[in-house]
Design a protein around this motif. Structure first.
Motif, PDB file in Angstrom:
ATOM      1  N   ARG A   1       0.919  -1.019  -0.062  1.00 34.09           N
ATOM      2  CA  ARG A   1      -0.090  -0.008  -0.111  1.00 34.09           C
ATOM      3  C   ARG A   1       0.931   1.234   0.040  1.00 34.09           C
ATOM      4  NH1 ARG A   1      -3.131  -3.476   3.416  1.00 34.09           N
ATOM      5  NH2 ARG A   1      -2.412  -2.538   5.439  1.00 34.09           N
ATOM      6  N   ALA A   2       1.902   1.321   0.705  1.00 35.65           N
ATOM      7  CA  ALA A   2       3.068   2.536   0.800  1.00 35.65           C
ATOM      8  C   ALA A   2       3.386   2.546  -0.602  1.00 35.65           C
ATOM      9  CB  ALA A   2       3.894   2.083   1.864  1.00 35.65           C
ATOM     10  N   ALA A   3       3.973   1.449  -1.030  1.00 34.08           N
ATOM     11  CA  ALA A   3       4.499   1.559  -2.531  1.00 34.08           C
ATOM     12  C   ALA A   3       3.318   2.221  -3.544  1.00 34.08           C
ATOM     13  CB  ALA A   3       4.912   0.231  -3.045  1.00 34.08           C
ATOM     14  N   TRP A   4       2.305   1.797  -3.409  1.00 31.78           N
ATOM     15  CA  TRP A   4       1.194   2.090  -4.256  1.00 31.78           C
ATOM     16  C   TRP A   4       1.030   3.450  -4.109  1.00 31.78           C
ATOM     17  CZ3 TRP A   4      -4.261  -0.671  -4.643  1.00 31.78           C
ATOM     18  CH2 TRP A   4      -4.862  -0.037  -5.590  1.00 31.78           C
ATOM     19  N   ALA A   5       0.869   3.886  -2.922  1.00 31.89           N
ATOM     20  CA  ALA A   5       0.837   5.379  -2.695  1.00 31.89           C
ATOM     21  C   ALA A   5       2.140   6.329  -3.237  1.00 31.89           C
ATOM     22  CB  ALA A   5       0.544   5.744  -1.203  1.00 31.89           C
ATOM     23  N   LEU A   6       3.138   5.758  -3.063  1.00 31.26           N
ATOM     24  CA  LEU A   6       4.333   6.396  -3.585  1.00 31.26           C
ATOM     25  C   LEU A   6       4.606   6.559  -5.356  1.00 31.26           C
ATOM     26  CD1 LEU A   6       7.496   5.275  -1.735  1.00 31.26           C
ATOM     27  CD2 LEU A   6       6.547   7.562  -1.693  1.00 31.26           C
ATOM     28  N   CYS A   7       3.904   5.413  -5.837  1.00 30.25           N
ATOM     29  CA  CYS A   7       4.239   5.233  -7.107  1.00 30.25           C
ATOM     30  C   CYS A   7       2.920   5.589  -7.725  1.00 30.25           C
ATOM     31  CB  CYS A   7       4.376   3.938  -7.718  1.00 30.25           C
ATOM     32  SG  CYS A   7       5.767   2.924  -6.717  1.00 30.25           S
ATOM     33  N   GLY A   8       1.926   5.331  -7.557  1.00 29.93           N
ATOM     34  CA  GLY A   8       0.771   5.907  -8.077  1.00 29.93           C
ATOM     35  C   GLY A   8       0.021   4.698  -8.953  1.00 29.93           C
ATOM     36  N   SER A   9       0.694   3.693  -9.270  1.00 33.41           N
ATOM     37  CA  SER A   9       0.278   2.479 -10.056  1.00 33.41           C
ATOM     38  C   SER A   9       0.543   1.211  -9.333  1.00 33.41           C
ATOM     39  CB  SER A   9       0.628   2.494 -11.126  1.00 33.41           C
ATOM     40  OG  SER A   9       1.753   1.707 -11.328  1.00 33.41           O
ATOM     41  N   ARG A  10      -0.543   0.177  -9.280  1.00 33.67           N
ATOM     42  CA  ARG A  10      -0.409  -1.176  -8.853  1.00 33.67           C
ATOM     43  C   ARG A  10       0.820  -1.852  -9.323  1.00 33.67           C
ATOM     44  NH1 ARG A  10      -5.135  -3.812  -7.289  1.00 33.67           N
ATOM     45  NH2 ARG A  10      -6.975  -2.436  -7.333  1.00 33.67           N
ATOM     46  N   GLU A  11       0.933  -1.768 -10.618  1.00 35.92           N
ATOM     47  CA  GLU A  11       2.279  -2.477 -11.250  1.00 35.92           C
ATOM     48  C   GLU A  11       3.473  -2.153 -10.620  1.00 35.92           C
ATOM     49  OE1 GLU A  11      -0.256  -0.922 -12.916  1.00 35.92           O
ATOM     50  OE2 GLU A  11      -1.574  -2.637 -13.470  1.00 35.92           O
ATOM     51  N   ASP A  12       3.695  -0.775 -10.782  1.00 38.74           N
ATOM     52  CA  ASP A  12       5.047  -0.106 -10.170  1.00 38.74           C
ATOM     53  C   ASP A  12       5.107  -0.573  -8.607  1.00 38.74           C
ATOM     54  OD1 ASP A  12       5.516   0.857 -12.623  1.00 38.74           O
ATOM     55  OD2 ASP A  12       4.994   2.952 -12.159  1.00 38.74           O
ATOM     56  N   ALA A  13       4.073  -0.666  -7.938  1.00 39.33           N
ATOM     57  CA  ALA A  13       4.228  -0.934  -6.538  1.00 39.33           C
ATOM     58  C   ALA A  13       4.660  -2.177  -6.360  1.00 39.33           C
ATOM     59  CB  ALA A  13       2.799  -0.796  -5.999  1.00 39.33           C
ATOM     60  N   GLU A  14       4.037  -3.171  -7.146  1.00 41.09           N
ATOM     61  CA  GLU A  14       4.496  -4.749  -7.222  1.00 41.09           C
ATOM     62  C   GLU A  14       5.737  -4.647  -7.391  1.00 41.09           C
ATOM     63  OE1 GLU A  14       2.413  -7.949  -8.623  1.00 41.09           O
ATOM     64  OE2 GLU A  14       0.796  -6.855  -8.850  1.00 41.09           O
ATOM     65  N   ASP A  15       6.452  -3.937  -8.395  1.00 42.17           N
ATOM     66  CA  ASP A  15       7.999  -4.032  -8.939  1.00 42.17           C
ATOM     67  C   ASP A  15       8.713  -3.446  -7.587  1.00 42.17           C
ATOM     68  OD1 ASP A  15       8.828  -5.151 -10.987  1.00 42.17           O
ATOM     69  OD2 ASP A  15       8.915  -3.170 -12.171  1.00 42.17           O
ATOM     70  N   LEU A  16       8.215  -2.294  -6.994  1.00 37.68           N
ATOM     71  CA  LEU A  16       9.204  -1.607  -6.115  1.00 37.68           C
ATOM     72  C   LEU A  16       9.134  -2.517  -4.759  1.00 37.68           C
ATOM     73  CD1 LEU A  16      10.406   0.910  -5.018  1.00 37.68           C
ATOM     74  CD2 LEU A  16       8.124   1.651  -4.494  1.00 37.68           C
ATOM     75  N   VAL A  17       7.994  -3.078  -4.331  1.00 35.57           N
ATOM     76  CA  VAL A  17       8.147  -3.956  -3.258  1.00 35.57           C
ATOM     77  C   VAL A  17       9.032  -5.104  -3.506  1.00 35.57           C
ATOM     78  CG1 VAL A  17       6.773  -5.598  -1.676  1.00 35.57           C
ATOM     79  CG2 VAL A  17       5.670  -3.330  -2.451  1.00 35.57           C
ATOM     80  N   GLN A  18       9.010  -5.920  -4.641  1.00 34.87           N
ATOM     81  CA  GLN A  18       9.807  -6.975  -4.801  1.00 34.87           C
ATOM     82  C   GLN A  18      11.241  -6.492  -4.710  1.00 34.87           C
ATOM     83  OE1 GLN A  18       8.626  -9.436  -8.117  1.00 34.87           O
ATOM     84  NE2 GLN A  18      10.647 -10.348  -8.090  1.00 34.87           N
ATOM     85  N   GLU A  19      11.633  -5.329  -5.731  1.00 37.96           N
ATOM     86  CA  GLU A  19      13.047  -4.763  -5.262  1.00 37.96           C
ATOM     87  C   GLU A  19      13.473  -4.277  -4.145  1.00 37.96           C
ATOM     88  OE1 GLU A  19      14.254  -4.713  -8.641  1.00 37.96           O
ATOM     89  OE2 GLU A  19      16.218  -4.340  -7.807  1.00 37.96           O
TER      90      GLU A  19
END
Lengths: 189, 228
Positions: free
Chosen positions: A18-36
């Motif tokens: 959820r934090a990553a989603w709010a940072l990036c603004g998109s679900r896909e980028d958030a998934e990428d960011l959390v995994q990374e």
């Protein structure tokens, strides 16, 4: 001081997403960011100074986000033609109304100025205390307080519905304004 | 639209805090796999502990730093970028997330419209039930790598990467032959991969928790589709 237990990290995936989603603004980028972020944290032994690993993960998420953005800026952009890209999966989601609301909210947070966004994500989305957020973002607690105050003000202003226009001189309210009034109040006037 | 839409700033803050949107199951699975992979690795003490235990390691550390600096200087002088393209770097991309929507299906239904150097990605949905979920594009060692992601009905996920330009050399693993073409079966931790060539390009099909036989069947089918 203690070593980070990798097994304990998995309990934070939802909140970090959820934090990553709010940072990036998109679900896909958030998934990428959390995994990374997890891949980075697990790449070598980590030592924590406090008891809670969540603020440590927030700092790792923030650093990974900035690194990814810098890398993306250097990477050549691949432009897909319309022929190459299909429309999104047309199947309806389980709760489209709620999904729209979450997407709208996180996308709006992602548009906030960076410092305000990080403070809001750390405290309101991730649930850190002001002290933990200050520790994670390497700023003073008073700075978090100020940034959070401004972030909330800006978010509130951006999500607020436009005020209804005064009725037309002929006494008939225009259709667009009427819809806006229903939208903002949740009931018809 | 929704009666739950907050009307005041304090309601909005409460709303943000109350959101319980869970991460997708696929992301949970990938994180679990990362943690499991980490647990399977031999324990490695921290740098400080190693230096305390062996003061001689300090000298080795300095030497390693010098070597790294030399590599960096050579790399910069040569205009190169790291990491270099290999089956490992390509398979790492197959574990990441898509950045664009799924490519459309081509007219013949056997292929997708996405392609690298005229080599199209296969459409496995009619024959195997693996549907495309997205695509990403990366630059590795100065080479463009396009990866298409597929998922089956059980939520398993695999990535198919094709690297532009001549295929790099690959060694290790075992080789399976299908229709006279070699398919190299490799693994790295919990990740299974099949590496082969199409049109001179390196293709990597990889995924976590998907057995090598399935990957091989899919990889060799794509070649059949291309030939037909």
């Amino acid at each position: 001081m203690r070593n980070l237990d990798p097994q304990s990290l998995t309990q934070h995936v939802d909140r970090l997403y959820r934090a990553a989603w709010a940072l990036c603004g998109s679900r896909e980028d958030a998934e990428d960011l959390v995994q990374e972020t997890f891949a980075r944290v697990l790449s070598r032994p980590r030592v924590l100074s406090g008891d809670d690993e969540l603020h440590y993960l927030m700092r790792a998420l923030r650093n990974t986000f900035f690194t990814a953005r810098r890398t993306a800026g250097r990477r050549p952009v691949t432009v897909a033609t319309l022929e190459d890209v299909a429309a999104e999966d047309p199947r309806p989601m389980g709760r489209p109304e709620r999904a729209l609301e979450v997407q709208e909210l996180y996308a709006t947070i992602a548009e906030l100025p960076e410092d305000f966004r990080l403070a809001l994500v750390a405290v309101d989305v991730l649930g850190l205390s002001y002290r933990e957020a200050a520790h994670a973002l390497r700023v003073r607690e008073a700075t978090i307080t100020t940034r959070l105050f401004r972030a909330r003000k800006q978010l509130s202003a951006r999500l607020a519905p436009e005020p209804p226009a005064p009725p037309a001189s002929d006494g008939v309210q225009r259709e667009g304004n009427s819809l806006r009034a229903v939208f903002s109040d949740g009931r018809e006037r | 639209m929704s009666e739950r839409r907050p009307q005041t700033e304090s309601e909005l803050v409460e709303h943000v805090r109350a959101l319980e949107e869970p991460a997708p199951a696929a992301l949970h699975a990938r994180i679990d796999a990362l943690v499991a992979e980490h647990a399977a690795r031999p324990a490695r003490p921290s740098l400080g502990a190693r230096l305390r235990a062996r003061p001689a390691a300090l000298g080795a550390g300095v030497a390693a730093l010098a070597a790294l600096a030399a590599v960096l200087v050579l790399s910069v002088a040569g205009g190169g970028s790291s990491p270099a393209l290999s089956w490992r770097t390509a398979s790492a991309l197959t574990l990441r997330g898509a950045t664009s929507a799924a490519p459309a299906v081509g007219r013949d239904r056997a292929q997708l419209t996405a392609a690298v150097g005229g080599v199209a990605f296969p459409n496995w949905e009619p024959a195997f039930g693996w549907r495309t979920t997205g695509v990403r594009s990366d630059s590795v060692g100065g080479r463009q790598v396009t990866t298409v992601f597929y998922a089956d009905g059980r939520g398993q996920r695999i990535g198919y990467a094709i690297a532009a330009g001549p295929a790099p050399g690959v060694s290790g693993g075992t080789i399976a032959w299908r229709e006279g073409a070699p398919y190299r079966m490799l693994s790295a931790g919990a990740v299974q991969a099949v590496v082969w060539q199409r049109g001179g390009h390196m293709c990597v099909l990889a995924g976590r928790g998907v057995d090598g036989a399935t990957l091989l069947r899919l990889a060799s089918w794509s070649d059949d589709a291309r030939a037909s």
